[in-house]
Scaffold this motif. Structure first.
Motif, PDB file in Angstrom:
ATOM      1  N   GLU A  14       1.517   4.315   1.585  1.00 47.89           N
ATOM      2  CA  GLU A  14       1.037   5.019   2.780  1.00 47.89           C
ATOM      3  C   GLU A  14       1.290   6.517   2.690  1.00 47.89           C
ATOM      4  O   GLU A  14       0.569   7.317   3.258  1.00 47.89           O
ATOM      5  CB  GLU A  14       1.726   4.476   4.023  1.00 47.89           C
ATOM      6  CG  GLU A  14       1.254   3.094   4.404  1.00 47.89           C
ATOM      7  CD  GLU A  14       1.970   2.601   5.638  1.00 47.89           C
ATOM      8  OE1 GLU A  14       1.886   3.280   6.677  1.00 47.89           O
ATOM      9  OE2 GLU A  14       2.614   1.542   5.550  1.00 47.89           O
ATOM     10  N   TYR A  15       2.357   6.876   2.027  1.00 42.56           N
ATOM     11  CA  TYR A  15       2.700   8.287   1.846  1.00 42.56           C
ATOM     12  C   TYR A  15       2.707   8.584   0.357  1.00 42.56           C
ATOM     13  O   TYR A  15       2.908   7.688  -0.455  1.00 42.56           O
ATOM     14  CB  TYR A  15       4.086   8.588   2.437  1.00 42.56           C
ATOM     15  CG  TYR A  15       4.151   8.343   3.914  1.00 42.56           C
ATOM     16  CD1 TYR A  15       3.803   9.337   4.813  1.00 42.56           C
ATOM     17  CD2 TYR A  15       4.521   7.100   4.408  1.00 42.56           C
ATOM     18  CE1 TYR A  15       3.834   9.109   6.177  1.00 42.56           C
ATOM     19  CE2 TYR A  15       4.554   6.856   5.769  1.00 42.56           C
ATOM     20  CZ  TYR A  15       4.216   7.866   6.656  1.00 42.56           C
ATOM     21  OH  TYR A  15       4.239   7.644   7.993  1.00 42.56           O
ATOM     22  N   THR A  16       2.531   9.866   0.016  1.00 46.16           N
ATOM     23  CA  THR A  16       2.569  10.173  -1.416  1.00 46.16           C
ATOM     24  C   THR A  16       3.975   9.915  -1.954  1.00 46.16           C
ATOM     25  O   THR A  16       4.146   9.644  -3.131  1.00 46.16           O
ATOM     26  CB  THR A  16       2.110  11.620  -1.705  1.00 46.16           C
ATOM     27  OG1 THR A  16       2.856  12.517  -0.908  1.00 46.16           O
ATOM     28  CG2 THR A  16       0.646  11.782  -1.399  1.00 46.16           C
ATOM     29  N   ASP A  39       5.605   7.296  -1.380  1.00 39.87           N
ATOM     30  CA  ASP A  39       5.602   5.891  -1.817  1.00 39.87           C
ATOM     31  C   ASP A  39       5.091   5.778  -3.252  1.00 39.87           C
ATOM     32  O   ASP A  39       5.551   4.933  -4.018  1.00 39.87           O
ATOM     33  CB  ASP A  39       4.724   5.034  -0.899  1.00 39.87           C
ATOM     34  CG  ASP A  39       5.266   4.985   0.516  1.00 39.87           C
ATOM     35  OD1 ASP A  39       6.484   5.134   0.682  1.00 39.87           O
ATOM     36  OD2 ASP A  39       4.456   4.797   1.452  1.00 39.87           O
ATOM     37  N   LEU A  99       0.855  -1.179   0.000  1.00 41.60           N
ATOM     38  CA  LEU A  99       0.000   0.000   0.000  1.00 41.60           C
ATOM     39  C   LEU A  99       0.901   1.242   0.000  1.00 41.60           C
ATOM     40  O   LEU A  99       1.933   1.248   0.655  1.00 41.60           O
ATOM     41  CB  LEU A  99      -0.839  -0.032   1.277  1.00 41.60           C
ATOM     42  CG  LEU A  99      -2.017   0.912   1.391  1.00 41.60           C
ATOM     43  CD1 LEU A  99      -3.118   0.490   0.430  1.00 41.60           C
ATOM     44  CD2 LEU A  99      -2.554   0.888   2.828  1.00 41.60           C
TER      45      LEU A  99
END
Lengths: 566, 86
Positions: A202-204, A206, A200
């Motif tokens: 989780e942060y932009t 990523d 997933l």
């Protein structure tokens, strides 16, 4: 029905593409078949029709779900794996699979049959595929069943509107345990041959990092991330081509939509729908003035019933609850605008939560006699609560203070709710803010949040207790409700409050048999002001049934006296 | 407590619009998420943005490492300090 979007007959219809990417490694169709087969074998050891499935890895999740489908069983899919959520679902299921206590597990490698002894046929369009659990208006989570055929029809409709490009990778910020993620992150990519990343984002950051290794990708996201995208990353230098950005689960601000679309140089499509109805409509914001209107996807239409109740008609709507909880303004050309929700369900950062459910969990606690939960828009939309504490709760508040009481109640809620929807703002009141019609309005509750939380007790630093004497070292917080009185320039603690506190604490620490009778030798010699550090000393004379009290600080004696009981 | 830690705590309280929390009440080693301060994944996004805006820190590592940096105030302070010395 075109063969292209089949879940039941996927081995024939699916484009020849890998299924997923995990930690940079491609997971092939053969890997998937083997995994489904292993879960099939593990599940075959047990009987039972309904299985709770939670797994944060979508490849595992999809394998488990397919194994259940080949066994003609139903996957019950909760939105989270909080202990209370799972145990409530297990009451009504035959067992659990995935990330939860007592889950059934795969047979150790080597112990299951080596050869793939499963034909990957026999899934029936009429069979129930999944039961999704989401917040119902009664507060109890309700099950929404989807047949294989309904899921397939929804995919078909999406394909007509947004043809999928096989081979494009899927990056996502949303969980597949909810319908939007299940459809857009998992089932649509799987059946159209778009490998999904199991991790997933989780942060932009990523999204940015993962996309570096890709050629073409589709981003399945929600307003939570889109509105908080890190603009300073070098999005424009990215070689990977973003084909499409999807957003759903909550309203997205036009400016945020346009910004994201520009950053990734890709069309951003907002999706409107619900767990009950599946996908309903879509829209794309443009630079032109005003908000873009929503358009229904193919095969979805509305019927307006009495009192403007909107009924959704499609092959994939849940026939038992086809009505929208949103108010719509429908234009002659069929496009529409959303005008807000009409029930007690709110969405917090795209997560649906029943305010009734929060109130009912809180009300069951012995400290609480009444609870009112509501949403409030501040920097973000959050849940707030106004509580009337019980007698026991009042005593806790007096001893432990606000933070401890709130922490205990938060911990209780976290058993059943995700952190995002747990209240962040708390007010303890003596009476609910009723208006002259005897109603508690949202505005009056929200107004309580505009004021700082007022306190009714000093903040206790330490307590030294002997048999007949107790010394309470405490600080007078400036938020004390009693400072909020007549002397705004020079707030002081009223004498009557000092006596009241002395009596309350005495009743807690000493065994006093009589009732309050009168006061003796009361002296108020120096005012108590905000932030004063005070020692309250109480001495109990049990024979005379009298409590002597004194409030002292570095400044000297503030007050003293005797409270007599009879 | 160093000035940087205090500054970070104040940044957290302000950018997350937290109530009932004072900077001095946050322990440098207390977990920020789940148990301690009880922050959630949206808060993590906000903290990430605030770090970028205030200190120019880009979270270019993976989620696992980011999570470690966000564990508590001391870890955040280390992240900021390391960034300054580079």
């Amino acid at each position: 029905m075109s063969k292209k979007f089949s879940l039941s007959n996927w081995t024939e219809s699916r484009p020849n593409q890998n299924v997923a990417i995990r930690c940079g490694n491609e997971l092939t169709c053969e890997d998937f078949k083997t995994n489904v087969y292993r879960w099939h074998q593990a599940l075959s050891q047990y009987v039972g029709q309904r299985w709770v499935v939670y797994h944060s890895d979508p490849f595992e999740f999809l394998s488990i779900v397919y194994a259940l489908w080949y066994l003609k069983r139903v996957a019950c899919v909760p939105g989270d794996n909080r202990p209370a959520t799972i145990s409530r679902l297990l009451n009504d299921a035959d067992g659990g699979v995935g990330e939860m206590e007592n889950s059934i597990t795969l047979l150790p490698a080597g112990q299951d049959s080596e050869t793939l002894n499963l034909h990957f046929t026999g899934i029936d369009r009429e069979q129930v595929a999944v039961e999704l659990y989401t917040s119902g208006s009664s507060g109890e989570p309700k099950a929404i069943a989807k047949t294989i055929g309904q899921l397939e029809s929804e995919l078909q409709s999406l394909e007509q509107q947004f043809p999928a490009v096989p081979g494009a990778r899927i990056l996502s910020t949303v969980s597949h345990q909810h319908l939007y993620g299940l459809t857009f992150r998992l089932l649509r990519p799987f059946s159209s041959g778009q490998p999904f990343l199991t991790e997933l984002c989780e942060y932009t950051e990523d999204i940015f990092n993962n996309a570096q290794h890709l050629t073409q990708y589709v981003l399945v996201a929600s307003p939570s991330h889109i509105s908080r995208v890190n603009e300073l990353l070098a999005w424009s230098s990215m070689k990977a081509e973003c084909l499409n950005i999807f957003s759903a689960a909550a309203p997205l601000k036009k400016a945020d939509a346009l910004r994201m679309s520009k950053l990734l140089n890709a069309p951003l499509v907002e999706i409107y729908g619900s767990s009950e109805t599946g996908v309903i409509a879509w829209r794309k914001q443009t630079e032109s003035k005003g908000e873009a209107r929503w358009q229904c996807v193919p095969d979805v239409s509305f019927e307006i019933e009495q009192q403007d109740l909107v009924k959704v008609c499609s092959d994939f709507v849940d026939k038992s609850s086809p009505y929208l909880n949103d108010q719509l303004k429908i234009h002659p050309d069929g496009s529409f605008e959303l005008k807000g929700r009409s029930d007690l369900i709110v969405k917090i950062e795209g997560k649906r939560v029943s305010l009734n459910a929060i109130e009912s969990v809180l009300s069951q606690h012995e400290w609480v006699s009444e609870a009112k939960a509501f949403s409030i828009a501040r920097k973000r939309t959050e849940v707030a609560v106004v509580l009337i504490l019980s007698e026991t709760g009042q005593i806790q508040l007096m001893h432990c203070g606000r933070p401890k009481v709130i922490k205990t109640l938060r911990t209780l809620l976290l058993q059943s709710f995700e952190t995002i929807v747990v209240p962040r703002r708390w007010r303890f009141v003596d009476t609910m803010p009723y208006n002259s019609q005897g109603k508690i309005t949202l505005a009056s509750l929200q107004a309580l949040m505009e004021q700082p939380a007022l306190l009714k007790w000093p903040i206790i630093k330490s307590i030294d207790k002997e048999t007949a004497e107790v010394k309470i070292a405490c600080v007078m917080p400036k938020e004390l409700v009693y400072f909020d009185g007549h002397f705004e320039q020079a707030p002081i603690l009223p004498g009557v409050v000092q006596v009241h506190w002395a009596q309350k604490y005495a009743a807690e620490y000493f065994v006093i048999s009589g009732r309050f009778s009168h006061l003796e030798v009361i002296k108020f010699s120096g005012v108590i002001q905000p932030e004063d550090k005070i020692d309250l000393v109480l001495v109990f004379n049990s024979q005379k049934q009298k409590v002597s009290f004194s409030y002292r600080s570095d400044k000297g004696l503030h007050s003293s006296g005797r409270i007599c009981f009879a | 407590m160093t000035a940087l830690q205090t500054e970070l705590k104040e940044m957290i309280i302000e950018c997350l619009d937290l109530e009932d929390v004072e900077a001095e009440e946050i322990d440098n080693d207390d977990p920020l998420f789940v148990d301690g301060l009880g922050l959630d994944s949206i808060d993590a996004l906000e903290i990430g943005l605030a770090l970028q805006k205030r200190y120019g820190i880009k979270l270019d590592s993976n989620s696992e490492e980011t999570r470690a940096h966000f564990a508590n105030v001391n870890a955040l302070a280390d992240l900021v300090k390391n960034h300054r010395t580079i």
